[in-house]
Design a protein around this motif. Structure first.
Motif, PDB file in Angstrom:
ATOM      1  N   GLU A   1       0.896  -1.215  -0.025  1.00  0.00           N
ATOM      2  CA  GLU A   1      -0.102   0.049  -0.182  1.00  0.00           C
ATOM      3  C   GLU A   1       0.827   1.437   0.027  1.00  0.00           C
ATOM      4  N   ALA A   2       2.098   1.206   0.662  1.00  0.00           N
ATOM      5  CA  ALA A   2       2.836   2.215   0.750  1.00  0.00           C
ATOM      6  C   ALA A   2       3.348   2.814  -0.901  1.00  0.00           C
ATOM      7  N   SER A   3       3.822   1.529  -1.388  1.00  0.00           N
ATOM      8  CA  SER A   3       4.420   1.522  -2.803  1.00  0.00           C
ATOM      9  C   SER A   3       3.070   2.180  -3.751  1.00  0.00           C
ATOM     10  N   GLN A   4       1.890   1.790  -3.364  1.00  0.00           N
ATOM     11  CA  GLN A   4       0.626   2.101  -4.333  1.00  0.00           C
ATOM     12  C   GLN A   4       0.683   3.708  -3.995  1.00  0.00           C
ATOM     13  N   LYS A   5       0.663   4.034  -2.547  1.00  0.00           N
ATOM     14  CA  LYS A   5       0.647   5.627  -2.353  1.00  0.00           C
ATOM     15  C   LYS A   5       1.598   6.225  -3.318  1.00  0.00           C
ATOM     16  N   ARG A   6       2.828   5.720  -3.196  1.00  0.00           N
ATOM     17  CA  ARG A   6       3.667   6.656  -4.016  1.00  0.00           C
ATOM     18  C   ARG A   6       3.547   6.569  -5.533  1.00  0.00           C
ATOM     19  N   VAL A   7       2.870   5.326  -6.029  1.00  0.00           N
ATOM     20  CA  VAL A   7       2.465   5.292  -7.344  1.00  0.00           C
ATOM     21  C   VAL A   7       1.360   6.307  -7.642  1.00  0.00           C
ATOM     22  N   LYS A   8       0.449   6.457  -6.556  1.00  0.00           N
ATOM     23  CA  LYS A   8      -0.533   7.325  -6.655  1.00  0.00           C
ATOM     24  C   LYS A   8      -0.155   8.777  -6.945  1.00  0.00           C
ATOM     25  N   GLU A   9       0.842   9.146  -6.163  1.00  0.00           N
ATOM     26  CA  GLU A   9       1.720  10.446  -6.146  1.00  0.00           C
ATOM     27  C   GLU A   9       2.021  10.728  -7.437  1.00  0.00           C
ATOM     28  N   MET A  10       2.647   9.759  -7.979  1.00  0.00           N
ATOM     29  CA  MET A  10       3.277   9.739  -9.498  1.00  0.00           C
ATOM     30  C   MET A  10       2.122   9.869 -10.505  1.00  0.00           C
ATOM     31  N   GLU A  11       1.039   9.220 -10.231  1.00  0.00           N
ATOM     32  CA  GLU A  11      -0.285   9.310 -11.030  1.00  0.00           C
ATOM     33  C   GLU A  11      -0.550  11.018 -10.998  1.00  0.00           C
ATOM     34  N   ALA A  12      -0.668  11.279  -9.830  1.00  0.00           N
ATOM     35  CA  ALA A  12      -1.179  12.717  -9.723  1.00  0.00           C
ATOM     36  C   ALA A  12      -0.335  13.536 -10.508  1.00  0.00           C
ATOM     37  N   SER A  13       1.026  13.696 -10.414  1.00  0.00           N
ATOM     38  CA  SER A  13       1.871  14.548 -10.761  1.00  0.00           C
ATOM     39  C   SER A  13       1.934  14.136 -12.516  1.00  0.00           C
ATOM     40  N   ILE A  14       1.388  12.969 -12.903  1.00  0.00           N
ATOM     41  CA  ILE A  14       1.367  12.760 -14.230  1.00  0.00           C
ATOM     42  C   ILE A  14       0.110  13.473 -15.006  1.00  0.00           C
ATOM     43  N   GLU A  15      -1.019  13.141 -14.183  1.00  0.00           N
ATOM     44  CA  GLU A  15      -2.097  13.940 -14.523  1.00  0.00           C
ATOM     45  C   GLU A  15      -2.062  15.542 -14.445  1.00  0.00           C
TER      46      GLU A  15
END
Length: 454
Positions: free
Chosen positions: A402-416
């Motif tokens: 989940e921590a890694s998913q959180k980092r992925v979400k942050e990256m997704e937010a930056s990509i969006e």
């Protein structure tokens, strides 16, 4: 349906890799566990699954429909907001949209409703495993039920083949019936012509009969008058011979004076001339009677010819009766063909009813299979719930994921955010280009009008 419960069993990694190898879709364990590091491989796997499930080729999957291409290639200056104004800006996007819609539809059919763009741009191992499990479960189910589908399709093909044979036979019978009706009409016309000819011959025969009866009456009268004339001639001849004998007798007994003898001779000569004139008259009448008799003979010959014509007419009447019998036979044949046609129609309706019955049975079988599938889904939900209870004990190990998913979400937010900024910049450039286009068109409006006029 939530991500915690599914209508299909979530397979293990080893099972998924084995089945993907059987489907000849290359996939490694690292790609299955960490798909976020190889998004292109995820897209390739989904593309191959789409081609396998939908029966498409890679070229068909990556191409647009003909109508869409025609719309993109056409120019429409009256609507500057149309897609066809800047088709190069939408070509790739439409292909991606088509791919996403087909994949989302496939996963919904497989029982996975929580699929979005995030599963392509930033896939996770858990969701990717569930998606592949849904597709594999659907393909296995389709493979198990394929024999029912093939059986129903074979029965349907047999029914349609029989229906086509009945339709072809119906067309042949219709053509044959049409030919028989034409022959029947021709026979009726020949019958009407023969009846008209018979009526004309009957009228002519009646007229000849009247002429023959009048000739017979006239012949009878002429024969009667000829016999009377013969009797008169015979009587006059006898009277003349008696007078001549009496004259010779008197000449022997009486001596006449020369003057009286001369008077008697003149009187006798006069009587003789009268008798000769009467004889000539009677001879003339006899000649007239002979000519009348000849005419009567000719009339009898005409009557004989008329009788021969009547005999020919009898033959024609017999031929007409034979033709009428042929027409009756053809009519009976036509009725037999019509009855056979009715039987074929009844057989066709029976076959259609059998087809509808088969379709109903197929629908019933599908309904039963659906109910069994629902029962299996319920049992699967229970098993999944039990599995969820077991998985709660493994939350500690999932915390890192989940921590890694959180980092992925942050990256997704930056990509969006970067995507929005890029889209905004593109829209601004398009707006500035449209402003430039309007100014250019207003400046060169006379030249455009002149070009349009040419």
């Amino acid at each position: 349906m939530s991500s915690n419960s599914a209508a299909f069993p979530v397979l293990k990694n080893a099972m998924i890799l084995q089945i993907m190898a059987e489907l000849e879709i290359p996939l490694t364990e690292s790609e299955l566990v960490e798909p976020g590091r190889c998004r292109e491989r995820v897209r390739e796997v989904f593309s191959q699954l789409l081609c396998t499930c939908w029966g498409l080729t890679p070229a068909e999957l990556s191409s647009l429909p003909t109508r869409t291409l025609a719309r993109l290639s056409s120019t429409n200056e009256s609507s500057p907001t149309s897609i066809s104004t800047y088709p190069h800006l939408y070509a790739d996007a439409l292909v991606e949209t088509k791919f996403f819609c087909l994949l989302q539809k496939l996963l919904k059919i497989c029982g996975y409703d929580d699929f979005g763009f995030r599963d392509l741009s930033a896939p996770t191992g858990r969701r990717f495993r569930r998606q592949l499990s849904a597709c594999i479960n659907f393909m296995k189910y389709r493979e198990d039920m394929n024999h029912l589908l093939s059986t129903v399709l074979e029965e349907r093909a047999d029914m349609f083949a029989a229906l086509e044979e009945v339709a072809e036979e119906h067309m042949i019978l219709q053509d044959h019936l049409k030919e028989l009706r034409e022959i029947h009409q021709e026979k009726l016309r020949e019958k009407e012509e023969a009846e008209a000819e018979c009526q004309e011959m009957e009228a002519e025969i009646a007229q000849q009969n009247k002429v023959q009866s009048s000739i017979r009456q006239e012949n009878h009268l002429l024969q009667k008058s000829a016999n009377e004339l013969k009797d008169q001639i015979a009587n006059l001849s006898i009277a003349l011979r008696e007078l001549q004998a009496e004259e010779r007798q008197l000449n022997k007994e009486v001596v006449h004076s020369p003057g009286r003898i001369k008077e008697d001779v003149k009187k006798a000569e006069k009587d003789l001339e009268d008798i000769k004139a009467l004889i000539e008259e009677k001879e003339h009448e006899r000649n007239v009677m002979s000519r009348k008799i000849e005419n009567m003979v000719q009339g009898e010959e005409c009557v004989k010819a008329a009788l021969e014509v009547m005999e020919d007419l009898d033959e024609k009447v017999q031929e007409y009766e034979v033709a009428v019998e042929d027409v009756e036979d053809m009519r009976r044949k036509v009725e037999e063909v019509e009855s056979a046609l009715e039987k074929k129609k009844a057989l066709k309706e029976k076959r259609e009813a059998e087809i509808r019955d088969l379709e109903a049975r197929s629908l019933d079988s599908k309904t039963k299979l659906t109910k069994r599938l629902e029962a299996a889904k319920l049992e699967l939900n229970l098993a999944v719930n039990k599995l969820g209870a077991v998985e709660e004990k493994r939350l500690d190990g999932i915390a890192r994921v989940e921590a890694s998913q959180k980092r992925v979400k942050e990256m997704e937010a930056s990509i969006e955010a970067e995507t929005k900024r890029t889209d905004k910049e593109i829209l601004q450039r398009i707006a500035s280009f449209r402003e430039f286009e309007k100014v250019f068109m207003s400046k060169h409006k006379p030249l455009n009008e002149m070009v349009c006029g040419v």
